[in-house]
Motif scaffolding. Structure first.
Motif, PDB file in Angstrom:
ATOM      1  N   THR A 110      25.394-103.326  36.583  1.00  0.00           N
ATOM      2  CA  THR A 110      24.721-102.110  36.031  1.00  0.00           C
ATOM      3  C   THR A 110      23.109-102.128  36.704  1.00  0.00           C
ATOM      4  OG1 THR A 110      25.596-102.354  33.868  1.00  0.00           O
ATOM      5  CG2 THR A 110      23.645-101.053  34.041  1.00  0.00           C
ATOM      6  N   ALA A 111      22.747-103.213  36.706  1.00  0.00           N
ATOM      7  CA  ALA A 111      21.526-103.278  37.684  1.00  0.00           C
ATOM      8  C   ALA A 111      21.508-102.968  38.896  1.00  0.00           C
ATOM      9  CB  ALA A 111      20.659-104.610  37.463  1.00  0.00           C
ATOM     10  N   LEU A 112      22.701-103.464  39.752  1.00  0.00           N
ATOM     11  CA  LEU A 112      22.748-103.243  41.146  1.00  0.00           C
ATOM     12  C   LEU A 112      23.228-101.570  41.140  1.00  0.00           C
ATOM     13  CD1 LEU A 112      25.279-106.209  41.827  1.00  0.00           C
ATOM     14  CD2 LEU A 112      23.120-105.841  42.754  1.00  0.00           C
ATOM     15  N   ASN A 113      24.018-100.874  40.461  1.00  0.00           N
ATOM     16  CA  ASN A 113      24.180 -99.357  40.454  1.00  0.00           C
ATOM     17  C   ASN A 113      22.725 -98.802  40.614  1.00  0.00           C
ATOM     18  OD1 ASN A 113      26.775 -99.045  40.496  1.00  0.00           O
ATOM     19  ND2 ASN A 113      27.112 -99.005  38.304  1.00  0.00           N
ATOM     20  N   GLN A 114      21.858 -99.231  39.770  1.00  0.00           N
ATOM     21  CA  GLN A 114      20.493 -98.631  39.490  1.00  0.00           C
ATOM     22  C   GLN A 114      19.604 -98.748  40.734  1.00  0.00           C
ATOM     23  OE1 GLN A 114      19.158-100.001  35.793  1.00  0.00           O
ATOM     24  NE2 GLN A 114      20.099 -98.685  34.779  1.00  0.00           N
ATOM     25  N   HIS A 126      30.764-103.909  44.117  1.00  0.00           N
ATOM     26  CA  HIS A 126      29.441-104.114  44.605  1.00  0.00           C
ATOM     27  C   HIS A 126      29.665-105.028  45.586  1.00  0.00           C
ATOM     28  CE1 HIS A 126      26.895-101.954  42.283  1.00  0.00           C
ATOM     29  NE2 HIS A 126      27.483-102.212  41.347  1.00  0.00           N
ATOM     30  N   ILE A 127      30.475-106.132  45.742  1.00  0.00           N
ATOM     31  CA  ILE A 127      30.693-107.134  46.883  1.00  0.00           C
ATOM     32  C   ILE A 127      30.981-106.193  47.978  1.00  0.00           C
ATOM     33  CG2 ILE A 127      32.132-108.763  47.495  1.00  0.00           C
ATOM     34  CD1 ILE A 127      32.860-109.530  44.610  1.00  0.00           C
ATOM     35  N   PHE A 128      31.819-105.521  47.888  1.00  0.00           N
ATOM     36  CA  PHE A 128      32.370-104.744  49.239  1.00  0.00           C
ATOM     37  C   PHE A 128      31.175-103.856  49.766  1.00  0.00           C
ATOM     38  CE2 PHE A 128      35.678-106.065  46.335  1.00  0.00           C
ATOM     39  CZ  PHE A 128      36.152-107.312  47.131  1.00  0.00           C
ATOM     40  N   TYR A 129      30.250-103.352  48.862  1.00  0.00           N
ATOM     41  CA  TYR A 129      29.407-102.563  49.379  1.00  0.00           C
ATOM     42  C   TYR A 129      28.424-103.420  50.216  1.00  0.00           C
ATOM     43  CZ  TYR A 129      31.116 -97.911  47.645  1.00  0.00           C
ATOM     44  OH  TYR A 129      31.761 -96.883  47.274  1.00  0.00           O
ATOM     45  N   HIS A 130      28.258-104.428  49.338  1.00  0.00           N
ATOM     46  CA  HIS A 130      26.978-105.427  50.145  1.00  0.00           C
ATOM     47  C   HIS A 130      27.700-105.856  51.573  1.00  0.00           C
ATOM     48  CE1 HIS A 130      24.493-105.446  46.552  1.00  0.00           C
ATOM     49  NE2 HIS A 130      23.928-106.692  46.946  1.00  0.00           N
ATOM     50  N   LEU A 131      28.976-106.012  51.537  1.00  0.00           N
ATOM     51  CA  LEU A 131      29.268-106.470  52.774  1.00  0.00           C
ATOM     52  C   LEU A 131      29.417-105.438  53.889  1.00  0.00           C
ATOM     53  CD1 LEU A 131      32.640-108.585  51.531  1.00  0.00           C
ATOM     54  CD2 LEU A 131      30.604-109.742  52.803  1.00  0.00           C
ATOM     55  N   GLU A 133      27.177-103.127  54.008  1.00  0.00           N
ATOM     56  CA  GLU A 133      25.750-102.528  54.407  1.00  0.00           C
ATOM     57  C   GLU A 133      25.019-103.828  54.612  1.00  0.00           C
ATOM     58  OE1 GLU A 133      24.932-100.919  50.350  1.00  0.00           O
ATOM     59  OE2 GLU A 133      26.064 -99.330  50.680  1.00  0.00           O
ATOM     60  N   ASN A 134      25.734-104.714  55.012  1.00  0.00           N
ATOM     61  CA  ASN A 134      24.962-105.876  55.459  1.00  0.00           C
ATOM     62  C   ASN A 134      23.882-106.491  54.341  1.00  0.00           C
ATOM     63  OD1 ASN A 134      26.553-106.527  57.783  1.00  0.00           O
ATOM     64  ND2 ASN A 134      25.462-104.846  58.674  1.00  0.00           N
ATOM     65  N   LYS A 135      24.269-106.307  53.123  1.00  0.00           N
ATOM     66  CA  LYS A 135      23.272-106.877  52.059  1.00  0.00           C
ATOM     67  C   LYS A 135      23.529-108.171  51.869  1.00  0.00           C
ATOM     68  CE  LYS A 135      22.066-102.470  50.132  1.00  0.00           C
ATOM     69  NZ  LYS A 135      21.322-102.011  51.160  1.00  0.00           N
ATOM     70  N   PRO A 136      22.716-109.050  51.146  1.00  0.00           N
ATOM     71  CA  PRO A 136      22.930-110.657  51.014  1.00  0.00           C
ATOM     72  C   PRO A 136      23.731-110.688  49.781  1.00  0.00           C
ATOM     73  CG  PRO A 136      20.476-110.032  50.519  1.00  0.00           C
ATOM     74  CD  PRO A 136      21.082-108.760  51.346  1.00  0.00           C
ATOM     75  N   LEU A 137      24.692-111.417  49.829  1.00  0.00           N
ATOM     76  CA  LEU A 137      25.506-111.513  48.693  1.00  0.00           C
ATOM     77  C   LEU A 137      24.837-112.462  47.458  1.00  0.00           C
ATOM     78  CD1 LEU A 137      29.081-112.413  50.204  1.00  0.00           C
ATOM     79  CD2 LEU A 137      28.136-110.154  49.276  1.00  0.00           C
ATOM     80  N   ASP A 138      23.856-113.045  47.806  1.00  0.00           N
ATOM     81  CA  ASP A 138      23.188-113.714  46.933  1.00  0.00           C
ATOM     82  C   ASP A 138      22.560-112.878  45.863  1.00  0.00           C
ATOM     83  OD1 ASP A 138      21.051-113.110  48.191  1.00  0.00           O
ATOM     84  OD2 ASP A 138      20.228-115.088  48.513  1.00  0.00           O
ATOM     85  N   GLU A 139      22.459-111.652  45.685  1.00  0.00           N
ATOM     86  CA  GLU A 139      21.875-110.884  45.117  1.00  0.00           C
ATOM     87  C   GLU A 139      22.892-110.835  43.724  1.00  0.00           C
ATOM     88  OE1 GLU A 139      19.502-106.710  45.424  1.00  0.00           O
ATOM     89  OE2 GLU A 139      21.453-106.713  46.428  1.00  0.00           O
ATOM     90  N   LEU A 140      23.982-110.793  44.120  1.00  0.00           N
ATOM     91  CA  LEU A 140      25.052-110.721  42.991  1.00  0.00           C
ATOM     92  C   LEU A 140      25.111-112.049  42.135  1.00  0.00           C
ATOM     93  CD1 LEU A 140      28.030-109.516  45.471  1.00  0.00           C
ATOM     94  CD2 LEU A 140      26.450-108.073  44.350  1.00  0.00           C
ATOM     95  N   GLU A 141      25.174-111.632  40.855  1.00  0.00           N
ATOM     96  CA  GLU A 141      25.137-112.792  39.822  1.00  0.00           C
ATOM     97  C   GLU A 141      26.662-112.586  39.319  1.00  0.00           C
ATOM     98  OE1 GLU A 141      22.152-111.870  37.009  1.00  0.00           O
ATOM     99  OE2 GLU A 141      20.496-111.999  38.642  1.00  0.00           O
ATOM    100  N   GLY A 142      27.419-113.731  39.383  1.00  0.00           N
ATOM    101  CA  GLY A 142      28.676-113.536  39.050  1.00  0.00           C
ATOM    102  C   GLY A 142      29.472-114.983  39.402  1.00  0.00           C
ATOM    103  N   TRP A 143      30.754-114.731  39.600  1.00  0.00           N
ATOM    104  CA  TRP A 143      31.779-115.791  39.922  1.00  0.00           C
ATOM    105  C   TRP A 143      33.069-115.227  40.206  1.00  0.00           C
ATOM    106  CZ3 TRP A 143      36.170-115.674  37.101  1.00  0.00           C
ATOM    107  CH2 TRP A 143      36.125-114.944  35.701  1.00  0.00           C
ATOM    108  N   GLY A 144      33.805-116.132  41.205  1.00  0.00           N
ATOM    109  CA  GLY A 144      35.257-115.691  41.214  1.00  0.00           C
ATOM    110  C   GLY A 144      35.606-115.795  42.665  1.00  0.00           C
ATOM    111  N   ALA A 145      36.686-115.322  43.315  1.00  0.00           N
ATOM    112  CA  ALA A 145      37.042-115.233  44.634  1.00  0.00           C
ATOM    113  C   ALA A 145      37.633-114.188  44.935  1.00  0.00           C
ATOM    114  CB  ALA A 145      38.501-116.170  44.484  1.00  0.00           C
ATOM    115  N   PHE A 146      37.559-113.823  46.266  1.00  0.00           N
ATOM    116  CA  PHE A 146      37.832-112.306  46.658  1.00  0.00           C
ATOM    117  C   PHE A 146      38.347-112.628  48.303  1.00  0.00           C
ATOM    118  CE2 PHE A 146      33.505-112.971  47.784  1.00  0.00           C
ATOM    119  CZ  PHE A 146      33.368-112.608  49.072  1.00  0.00           C
ATOM    120  N   TRP A 147      39.073-111.457  48.709  1.00  0.00           N
ATOM    121  CA  TRP A 147      39.533-111.279  50.013  1.00  0.00           C
ATOM    122  C   TRP A 147      38.875-110.027  50.582  1.00  0.00           C
ATOM    123  CZ3 TRP A 147      41.945-107.084  50.728  1.00  0.00           C
ATOM    124  CH2 TRP A 147      42.736-106.680  49.820  1.00  0.00           C
ATOM    125  N   TRP A 148      38.532-109.997  51.834  1.00  0.00           N
ATOM    126  CA  TRP A 148      38.175-108.796  52.275  1.00  0.00           C
ATOM    127  C   TRP A 148      38.564-108.897  53.803  1.00  0.00           C
ATOM    128  CZ3 TRP A 148      34.284-108.701  56.234  1.00  0.00           C
ATOM    129  CH2 TRP A 148      33.590-110.066  56.313  1.00  0.00           C
TER     130      TRP A 148
END
Length: 154
Positions: A110-114, A126-131, A133-148
């Protein structure tokens, strides 16, 4: 909790029957982790990727029988935690030139949307928009696995 699956096989290395057995096992096990929706990214004959998505279990969908025809498959089964259960919220997502799927949770979506003036209904987007847009992933608070992958260079 969602499921991630996929394969990359050298063309002609496995028979259609062998790939069918692989697909059957991966779909069955992934559906146990999903149930709300599913999605698959697979290459077309001209080297581009097509996204296939629908609701429910992948194993119960007619598309499941065609997956074995692909030498490369990226898949996801969704158990919804954030965002409505609908086809547009099924993974994989495309964010600009990035295609990806995620199993996990981004708690500050929600904070990332704002902050980024986005309208992501699903936290994972948000993970894929960050990637893209070359934004740092450390801004994302969470967990998991992903492929892209990038659409131009899967």
């Amino acid at each position: 909790m969602c499921g991630l699956f996929g394969w990359y096989l050298k063309p002609g290395e496995f028979t259609l029957d062998e790939k069918g057995k692989l697909a059957e096992v991966l779909i069955k096990e992934s559906d146990r982790r999903g149930g709300d929706s599913w999605g698959v990214a697979a290459p077309t004959r001209i080297g581009k990727y097509e996204l296939y998505k629908d609701l429910g279990d992948l194993g119960k969908h007619k598309f499941a029988s065609s997956i074995a025809a692909f030498d490369t498959v990226y898949g996801h089964t969704r158990k919804a935690t954030t965002g409505k259960v609908c086809q547009r919220n099924a993974h994989p997502f495309q964010a600009n030139h990035i295609i990806g799927a995620h199993n996990g949770m981004i708690s500050n979506y929600t904070a990332l949307n704002q902050k980024h003036k986005r309208h992501c209904e699903v936290d994972s987007q948000h993970i894929f928009y960050h990637l893209s847009e070359n934004k740092p992933l450390d801004e994302l608070e969470g967990w998991g696995a992903f492929w892209w992958f990038t659409r131009s260079q899967p």
